[in-house]
Design an enzyme around this catalytic site. Structure first.
Site, PDB file in Angstrom:
ATOM      1  N   GLY A  86       0.914  -1.024   0.510  1.00 28.09           N
ATOM      2  CA  GLY A  86       0.000  -0.700   0.251  1.00 28.09           C
ATOM      3  C   GLY A  86       1.189   1.620   0.071  1.00 28.09           C
ATOM      4  O   GLY A  86       1.370   1.319   0.825  1.00 28.09           O
ATOM      5  N   THR A  87       0.567   2.339  -0.933  1.00 25.88           N
ATOM      6  CA  THR A  87       1.717   3.092  -1.454  1.00 25.88           C
ATOM      7  C   THR A  87       0.795   4.212  -1.515  1.00 25.88           C
ATOM      8  O   THR A  87      -0.241   4.434  -2.930  1.00 25.88           O
ATOM      9  CB  THR A  87       2.819   2.948  -2.172  1.00 25.88           C
ATOM     10  N   VAL A  88       0.993   5.189  -2.109  1.00 25.39           N
ATOM     11  CA  VAL A  88       1.120   7.007  -2.334  1.00 25.39           C
ATOM     12  C   VAL A  88       1.796   7.268  -2.965  1.00 25.39           C
ATOM     13  O   VAL A  88       3.331   7.652  -3.026  1.00 25.39           O
ATOM     14  CB  VAL A  88      -0.094   8.020  -1.652  1.00 25.39           C
ATOM     15  N   ARG A  95      -0.973   2.429  -9.303  1.00 29.02           N
ATOM     16  CA  ARG A  95      -1.258   3.970  -9.347  1.00 29.02           C
ATOM     17  C   ARG A  95      -0.425   4.868 -10.193  1.00 29.02           C
ATOM     18  O   ARG A  95       0.608   5.002  -9.015  1.00 29.02           O
ATOM     19  CB  ARG A  95      -2.202   3.716  -8.006  1.00 29.02           C
TER      20      ARG A  95
END
Length: 512
Positions: free
Chosen positions: A331-333, A485
């Site tokens: 999980g990353t942004v 993403r």
């Protein structure tokens, strides 16, 4: 211009630009806002990396945390575990995010952290509408948390699900404890987190619930300025950060692929060669990538023309198994930003998998990472766990230049999908002439370990069939969520900015 995976975070960066901040201030503001509006993918207690174009050159910062001095392989094995678990204190490193914000702001920004973090604090205290994609991720996390027992896991529910459930889509969602932590970080240039009030709360909870932190683990942490590494791919220089990150996987793969002539994005031979090159990149990284402060990483040799030629010669017309690694998602942004002065930022932060360890410091909103689970316990492996060491890290920002001039930042977040996404986006741009939005929109593949390849919805059926005939074990995913993403900001030949954002989530490009 600011591009990221949530409109409110992009708006936070744009607000700071309008107040006189530069791209670095905007990146910090956006990153802080993302810990609030996307807590399912990152947090205050995670790691961060950035590549910054400023003053006519590239700068790199490694804000990944090290393991606590007390966390050793012997203690893990004495607890009856043969690997480091994903959840709980054994999985937790010292967080690097707050110190990285402060370092970027102090060395390259124009505004104080109190200005840059103000939008994030406002969102946390006053609330924001929960996005559909975040609610989906919240549901998955809620079910994982329900299977965990131990007092260290109780504050997660109290902090992020105070009503005993995840937020509903469109619901006004507030994080007052998170706002308090951000205020502490802003008012002290992050020193509260490592030596002050927040540090005391972190250390007290660690001691109370069986953690490994000591005072010096936090107080001694500093982000590290590093020189980006790169290869030339068909006239463009592709830049990543050096190990302990996995950006070298991208460069190894592109170095292998650059001698092939690619003309069709959907051609099965093109796809086959991409997949084989990625496998080799992961195999090389799995054998060598670690904290270079603890063991030598042969970066120059891995990126040499000789090594690329040897690897290239191994690609045949059939799929092969080059790596024993089993990649998985995290999980990353990711965000990128650019200003009118020519500054550009490629920035990424993560707790590793979703909320990380599911250990949240009471009354603070600080969800602690589970990055230590990336260590090996094999004493012969360079990535073996050791005190105050950084593990193999999956998060990687990318940057593209041409003839010494910036083209711009790009990134595709998502665990071990990240190098694969970088390669596909670069090739979409350079080989197939796609504009930034086309480069992100194009259907993706993902190597899943061994001979397994997963393709997303929209991937050409005929291409998938032919890949299977070449020996790849191809499966089709029903959900594009696992394919990363991405965000892009390029500077055009006319010296204007062109942005693109991820269609697979609630991405947004904000410009002014």
């Amino acid at each position: 211009m600011v591009a990221t995976s949530h409109p409110l975070a992009a708006a936070a960066g744009l607000d700071v630009l309008k107040k006189g901040g530069n791209a670095i201030d905007a990146a910090v503001a956006t990153a802080a806002a993302l810990t609030v509006v996307e807590p399912t993918s990152n947090g205050i207690g995670g790691d961060a990396f950035a590549i910054v174009w400023k003053d006519g050159k590239l700068h790199g910062i490694n804000g990944s945390g090290h393991s606590p001095a007390a966390l050793t392989p012997e203690k893990i094995k004495a607890a009856g575990m043969d690997s480091i678990p994903l959840y709980g204190w054994p999985a937790i490193n010292v967080p690097g995010v707050p110190a990285t914000w402060a370092e970027l702001s102090r060395k390259m920004g124009r505004l104080p952290l109190t200005e840059s973090l103000a939008p994030a604090i406002f969102y946390a205290r006053e609330g924001f509408a929960a996005a559909v994609t975040i609610v989906h991720a919240f549901g998955l996390a809620f079910h994982k948390h329900a299977k965990l027992s131990g007092q260290e896991f109780a504050p997660w529910l109290q902090t992020f699900c105070p009503d005993g459930r995840p937020p509903r889509a469109g619901e006004l969602y507030k994080l007052p404890r998170h706002a308090y932590a951000l205020e502490q970080i802003a008012s002290t240039d992050a020193r509260s987190f490592y030596e002050g009030e927040l540090a005391r709360k972190i250390l007290d909870f660690s001691k109370k619930t069986g953690g490994f932190y000591s005072d010096d683990d936090l107080a001694s942490f500093r982000p590290e300025w590093v020189e980006p590494i790169g290869v030339n791919y068909k006239g463009y220089d592709v830049w990543e950060l050096p190990p302990n990150g996995q950006g070298i996987v991208v460069l190894i793969a592109l170095n292998i692929l650059k001698e092939f002539d690619f003309r069709d994005h959907d051609d099965p031979l093109t796809l086959h060669r991409q997949i084989e090159a990625i496998k080799m990149g992961f195999a090389d990284a799995g054998r060598h990538v670690t904290d270079p402060r603890h063991a030598s990483v042969p970066v120059r040799e891995l990126l040499s023309e000789g090594h690329a030629a040897e690897r290239r010669a191994l690609i045949s017309g059939r799929a092969q198994n080059f790596s024993e690694d089993d990649p998985y998602s995290g999980g990353t942004v990711y965000l990128c930003a650019a200003d009118g002065e020519g500054n550009m930022v490629s920035y990424i932060q993560s707790n590793f998998t979703g909320f990380g360890s599911f250990v949240v410091v009471p009354e603070t909103g600080i969800a602690l990472n589970n990055r230590a689970s990336g260590f090996s316990l094999d004493p012969k492996h360079p990535n073996v766990l050791a005190p105050r060491k950084r593990p193999y890290n999956t998060i990687i920002p990318g940057f593209l230049t041409k003839d010494g001039n910036p083209v711009g930042p790009f990134g595709v977040m998502g665990g071990y999908m990240q190098p694969q996404g970088h390669v596909q986006v670069v090739m979409n741009t350079v080989d197939f002439g796609m504009n930034p939005q086309e480069a992100l929109d194009a259907p993706r593949w993902q190597w899943m370990g061994g001979m397994n390849v997963m393709v997303e919805p929209g991937f050409p059926f005929n291409s998938a069939q032919k890949l299977r005939r070449m020996g790849h074990l191809v499966t089709s995913a029903l959900d594009p969520f696992e394919f990363g993403r991405g965000e892009i900001v390029w500077r055009s030949e006319e010296d204007t900015l062109v942005g693109a954002t991820e269609p697979r989530v609630d991405g947004c490009v904000a410009a002014w």
